[in-house]
Design an enzyme around this catalytic site. Structure first.
Site, PDB file in Angstrom:
ATOM      1  N   LYS A 235       0.854  -1.177   0.000  1.00  0.00           N
ATOM      2  CA  LYS A 235       0.000   0.000   0.000  1.00  0.00           C
ATOM      3  C   LYS A 235       0.903   1.245   0.000  1.00  0.00           C
ATOM      4  CE  LYS A 235      -4.337   1.291   2.186  1.00  0.00           C
ATOM      5  NZ  LYS A 235      -5.378   0.789   3.110  1.00  0.00           N
ATOM      6  N   GLU A 319     -18.611  -4.656  11.283  1.00  0.00           N
ATOM      7  CA  GLU A 319     -19.466  -3.874  12.187  1.00  0.00           C
ATOM      8  C   GLU A 319     -20.517  -4.747  12.882  1.00  0.00           C
ATOM      9  OE1 GLU A 319     -18.582  -2.926   9.166  1.00  0.00           O
ATOM     10  OE2 GLU A 319     -17.630  -0.980   9.414  1.00  0.00           O
ATOM     11  N   ARG A 347     -25.364  -1.391   8.434  1.00  0.00           N
ATOM     12  CA  ARG A 347     -25.341  -2.851   8.215  1.00  0.00           C
ATOM     13  C   ARG A 347     -25.439  -3.631   9.526  1.00  0.00           C
ATOM     14  NH1 ARG A 347     -19.901  -4.631   5.272  1.00  0.00           N
ATOM     15  NH2 ARG A 347     -21.108  -3.788   3.574  1.00  0.00           N
TER      16      ARG A 347
HETATM   17  C1  LIG Z   1     -18.574  -1.487   5.956  1.00  0.00           C
HETATM   18  C2  LIG Z   1     -17.380  -0.562   5.866  1.00  0.00           C
HETATM   19  N1  LIG Z   1     -16.692  -0.280   6.994  1.00  0.00           N
HETATM   20  C3  LIG Z   1     -15.631   0.553   6.948  1.00  0.00           C
HETATM   21  C4  LIG Z   1     -15.252   1.133   5.764  1.00  0.00           C
HETATM   22  C5  LIG Z   1     -14.123   2.134   5.746  1.00  0.00           C
HETATM   23  N2  LIG Z   1     -13.016   1.630   4.909  1.00  0.00           N
HETATM   24  C6  LIG Z   1     -12.851   2.030   3.665  1.00  0.00           C
HETATM   25  S1  LIG Z   1     -11.538   1.310   2.937  1.00  0.00           S
HETATM   26  C7  LIG Z   1     -11.140   0.487   4.379  1.00  0.00           C
HETATM   27  C8  LIG Z   1      -9.955  -0.391   4.450  1.00  0.00           C
HETATM   28  C9  LIG Z   1      -9.977  -1.351   3.302  1.00  0.00           C
HETATM   29  O1  LIG Z   1      -8.876  -2.225   3.414  1.00  0.00           O
HETATM   30  P1  LIG Z   1      -8.626  -3.215   2.196  1.00  0.00           P
HETATM   31  O2  LIG Z   1      -9.899  -3.865   1.819  1.00  0.00           O
HETATM   32  O3  LIG Z   1      -7.531  -4.093   2.607  1.00  0.00           O
HETATM   33  O4  LIG Z   1      -8.236  -2.262   0.988  1.00  0.00           O
HETATM   34  P2  LIG Z   1      -6.849  -1.469   0.784  1.00  0.00           P
HETATM   35  O5  LIG Z   1      -7.172  -0.019   1.072  1.00  0.00           O
HETATM   36  O6  LIG Z   1      -5.841  -2.050   1.717  1.00  0.00           O
HETATM   37  O7  LIG Z   1      -6.491  -1.697  -0.651  1.00  0.00           O
HETATM   38  C10 LIG Z   1     -12.075   0.757   5.357  1.00  0.00           C
HETATM   39  C11 LIG Z   1     -12.055   0.192   6.730  1.00  0.00           C
HETATM   40  C12 LIG Z   1     -16.020   0.831   4.615  1.00  0.00           C
HETATM   41  N3  LIG Z   1     -15.758   1.405   3.423  1.00  0.00           N
HETATM   42  N4  LIG Z   1     -17.056  -0.022   4.700  1.00  0.00           N
HETATM   43 MG   LIG Z   2      -5.534  -4.001   2.406  1.00  0.00          MG
END
Ligand SMILES: Cc1ncc(C[n+]2csc(CCOP(=O)(O)OP(=O)(O)O)c2C)c(N)n1
Ligand SMILES: [Mg+2]
Ligand SMILES: CC(=O)[C@@H](O)[C@H](O)COP(=O)(O)O
Length: 584
Positions: A235, A319, A347
């Site tokens: 990342k 959640e 959710r």
């Molecule tokens: C239900 C939900 N909870 C929290 C979020 C906030 N959120 C957006 S991206 C993220 C992290 C995503 O991590 P990953 O899937 O590993 O993607 P990366 O950014 O590492 O590529 C979070 C917690 C969300 N979008 N949806």
């Molecule tokens: Mg990730």
């Protein structure tokens, strides 16, 4: 043939470098999701070389990592107005391109979409079309992913390719048993959980080697059954300030690209006030614990975690689990504080209703990003909680108007042992202190006009706008009393009584009108036989596009001018607009 198919290895490296430079340039200027997109440059190039979008369907889980996809599908020009009103969305947007499918930015949905789309292609006789779902390791900690994997594993003839983008983190490092398993797989250890569930597994693959990725995707595309391609990425790759950032610059505001330092932001936010206060509470309340869904930093739990590391639980992007685990904690003598963004609690409504409220458990929900959030658009505005949650029996919902009110409401919430409590506040700087002239029942009177025939009920952070509107109305000869209910649910009898003493009451709320305080106040006044006209300035039951919070609030009349105009309009309709002084 699309723009990337014909490129040779050297040109591919050049393209990746150009895209990275482009992302840093554009996202530092506009704000947005930087680290995640820097990590999927090669992965997305390889996707578009192997699969024929939109004939083959490319799905991005959460969608925050789709900027490279947008560049490769002809939208580089949109980045100058990224996430701005009328500009390009920060997520896939169907109106922007046939290449975009999922607009919802809530995590852990893409595999379910993939299962559905692939089954629909089979029913429609279009089974040759491949379905590709890009899902992050963070999103994979969400329960829906495992519901989908369970179904995909039972459908051996579905040509679904799950591209697992494993960079080891959400904002923080990904937690739990899955992270340990992915670590094992990265080091080549044993069979994967995916194979044990009936899917094929390809990997681990270097997620920054386009040729290796292409080979893996072609292998996956040819096996004609659900398959997981495990891609290992970094990342923030290629931009040192992101690679060295604690959250890998997951979501950023405007930056100085040469240093990666924020430009222009600063000042106290609601989040920082919460973070300080919950840490102070934690010092005197050993029963208070905090839960987060993979966002300890963004929800402000840093100070609490630093002081009480054993009393903070990051459950991953889960959640529903967070809420019911909190119920378990509350059943066992603790007072959990579940800190999530407002819209993500949607959710877990069943868990709030049936796991917490049904048992009358003392769980406090701190909902950040409540109301209009702004640049993240329709699936991020926290405009539903204050309209949906009031149906939960025994719940109390509080909305602070300033920092002191947030501290007070938070303390009252964690003191309440009778059932679920909610404290909600927006994505914004905290405004100046808004003192009360007195308290009537549970209601703070912010401005008292003895002869007023109009009562303005300013909910939460909009109380300041209501005071400004009252000033404007006074200048035109309309006297207004302004109050802050503090706890908007349940309805305070003192507020109903106060409203009944006025000709017109207008509630001003950063939430959907259906289910709002204004609507419930109107019902209570009618039930009391009052002839007071009750109205609400709130949001429509609509999906509000992206833009700045200020622009969007103003567009919905939720600023001083809009509130004053609404009062005058309603007075007019009541024939009460006599003797109005002209605007000076
Ligand atoms: C239900 C939900 N909870 C929290 C979020 C906030 N959120 C957006 S991206 C993220 C992290 C995503 O991590 P990953 O899937 O590993 O993607 P990366 O950014 O590492 O590529 C979070 C917690 C969300 N979008 N949806
Ligand atoms: Mg990730
Ligand atoms: C994609 C996602 O859900 C989060 O990254 C969100 O965009 C962050 O929002 P803030 O920038 O308001 O923290």
């Amino acid at each position: 043939m699309n723009a990337v198919e014909s490129l040779g290895p050297a040109e591919l490296d050049g393209l990746a470098a150009d895209i990275r430079a482009f992302l840093v340039d554009k996202v530092s200027a506009a704000g947005g999701h930087l680290g995640s997109n820097l990590g999927v440059v090669e992965l997305t190039i390889a996707l578009h070389r192997v699969f024929r979008s939109p004939h083959d369907v490319l799905l991005f889980d959460t969608g925050h990592q789709s900027y490279v996809h947008k560049v490769l599908t002809g939208r580089a020009g949109g980045f100058d107005r990224l996430r701005q009103a009328g500009g390009m969305s920060g997520y896939p947007a169907r109106e922007e391109s046939a290449h975009d499918v999922i607009e919802n930015s809530h995590a852990s949905t893409a595999l379910s979409y993939a299962d559905g789309v692939a089954k629909a292609f089979r029913v429609r006789g279009e089974g040759s079309r491949r379905v590709v779902a890009v899902v992050g390791d963070g999103a994979l900690t969400g329960g829906m992913c495992w519901e989908a994997l369970n179904n995909l594993g039972a459908s051996p003839d579905l040509p679904v390719v799950v591209v697992l983008n494993d960079n080891g983190r959400s904002y923080a490092p990904t937690v739990g048993g899955l992270a340990a398993h992915l670590d094992d797989l990265r080091s080549g250890g044993g069979s994967s959980v995916f194979e044990r569930m009936g899917l094929a597994y390809v990997g681990p693959v270097d997620g920054h080697d386009v040729v290796a990725l292409e080979t893996a995707f072609r292998t996956a595309a040819s096996c004609g059954r659900p398959v997981v391609v495990h891609c290992v990425t970094r990342k923030g790759k290629g931009y040192a300030p992101a690679e060295n950032d604690g959250e890998r610059m997951h979501a950023v505001g405007v930056l100085d690209p040469s240093t990666g330092r924020p430009v222009g932001r600063g000042g106290q936010t609601w989040t920082s006030v919460f973070g300080e206060e919950i840490a102070a509470i934690g010092a005197s309340r050993p029963d208070v614990v905090c839960l987060t869904a993979a966002m300890p930093g963004p929800v402000g739990l840093g100070p609490f975690a630093a002081r009480f590391p054993d009393r903070v639980f990051d459950v991953g992007i889960a959640e529903q689990h967070a809420v019911t685990a909190a119920a378990g904690m509350a059943m066992t003598g603790l007072h959990p504080v579940v800190a999530v963004y407002s819209v993500f609690l949607s959710r877990a409504f069943d868990q709030v209703l049936m796991d917490v409220a049904l048992h009358g458990l003392p769980v406090t929900f701190v909902l950040d990003r409540a109301g209009i959030t702004g640049p993240d658009g329709a699936s991020h505005h926290g405009m539903w909680d204050a309209s949906v949650l009031p149906v939960v029996p025994g719940i109390r919902i509080g909305a602070p108007r300033d920092a002191e009110a947030l501290r007070a409401l938070l303390r009252e919430a964690v003191e309440d042992g009778t059932g679920p409590t909610v404290v909600r506040y927006p994505k914004a700087a905290v405004g100046p202190a808004v003192p009360a002239v007195r308290r009537v029942g549970g209601v703070d009177v912010l401005r008292f006009a003895p002869e007023a025939r109009v009562l303005l009920v300013g909910v939460g952070a909009l109380a300041g706008e209501c005071l400004a509107a009252a000033d404007a109305l006074a200048a035109r000869g309309v006297q207004v009393t302004v109050v802050d209910p503090r706890w908007t649910t349940p309805l305070d009898p003192a507020l109903v009584e106060m409203a009944a003493g006025h000709r017109l009451v207008v509630a001003v709320e950063d939430t959907v009108a259906a289910g709002s305080l204004g609507g419930r106040l109107a019902q209570a006044l009618a039930a009391a036989g009052s002839d007071t006209c009750a109205s609400t300035c709130a949001l429509p039951s609509a999906f509000v596009p992206h833009g700045s919070r200020e622009q969007l609030l103003s567009g919905y009349g939720l600023d001083a001018d809009g509130i004053a105009a609404a009062v005058l309009e309603r007075l007019d309709s009541l024939g009460e607009r006599v003797g109005l002084r002209p605007v000076a």
